[in-house]
Design an enzyme around this catalytic site. Sequence first.
Site, short mmCIF file in Angstrom:
data_model
loop_
_atom_site.label_atom_id
_atom_site.label_comp_id
_atom_site.label_asym_id
_atom_site.label_seq_id
_atom_site.Cartn_x
_atom_site.Cartn_y
_atom_site.Cartn_z
N HIS A 195 0.91 -1.40 0.05
CA HIS A 195 0.07 -0.06 0.00
C HIS A 195 0.77 1.15 0.05
CE1 HIS A 195 -2.79 3.05 1.34
NE2 HIS A 195 -3.55 1.95 0.75
N GLU A 246 -3.65 2.84 -7.32
CA GLU A 246 -4.22 4.16 -6.50
C GLU A 246 -3.26 5.09 -6.74
OE1 GLU A 246 -6.48 2.48 -2.57
OE2 GLU A 246 -4.48 2.86 -2.26
O1 G3P Z 1 -6.55 1.49 0.34
C1 G3P Z 1 -7.56 2.73 -0.05
C2 G3P Z 1 -6.99 3.81 0.04
O2 G3P Z 1 -5.71 4.22 -0.10
C3 G3P Z 1 -7.94 5.10 -0.66
O3 G3P Z 1 -8.20 5.84 0.40
O4 G3P Z 1 -9.33 7.38 1.53
O5 G3P Z 1 -8.88 7.86 -0.58
O6 G3P Z 1 -10.53 6.00 -0.08
P1 G3P Z 1 -9.35 6.74 0.56
#
Ligand code: G3P
Length: 225
Positions: free
Chosen positions: A96, A144
């Site tokens: 992550h 992400e």
């Molecule tokens: O692992 C999920 C993440 O990093 C996304 O976070 O708070 O933007 O949904 P968020």
Amino acid sequence: MSKFKTPIVILNFKTYLESSGNNALKLAKALEIASDESGINMVATPQAADIYRIKDETRIPILAQHIDNVNPGGHTGSNLLECLKEAGIDGSLINHSEKRMTLADIDSTITKLRNNDLFSVVCTNNVNTSEAIANFDPNFIAVEPPELIGTGISVSQAEPEVVEGTVRKVKSINKNIKVLCGAGISTGDDMKAALDLGAEGVLLASGIILSESPEKVLLELVSKM
Ligand code: G3P
């Protein structure tokens, strides 16, 4: 594979107080109810200390947030795969962006999970790293963009090319790898946009964890599929 059948919603509990301890259990129960009601697979990703209790009191699939690439023995403070497995995990997030790992550790952790019949969900930050990780044959890659994490600005709406590009590159290397996207996702429109771009689910956190009613927001999230 049925616990991880797509489309899928993976909720990363991170280290918010709203998703720690007793609140982690409440959130896992909300996930379970939303999953039962919608028929969509939903997965809890609690902190290590909350895994056993969630396993004991719910039927929701569980991922660890991180596994250290260590063997049993003298590694004080580490998250040992064998211990997390006994506590009840079905798999783990790897790499992550809030817990980056070296390429060698990512590769080795994917292999250890596979050898233990556990699922691997590797996080990546862009199309190029997704392409590189696809060669390690994980079960899932979740792209992400770090700059959108926790902002409420959805990757599937703000940076669709990252999702589309990751799906294209990863599938060209290994079509069995499932691609997810995450960062800023919280609404039914965000989730629909993600699926329309070829993603097979989402990885998300703050939009659900910090909401007044996680159960309600989860049901809205999957309402447009
Ligand atoms: O692992 C999920 C993440 O990093 C996304 O976070 O708070 O933007 O949904 P968020």
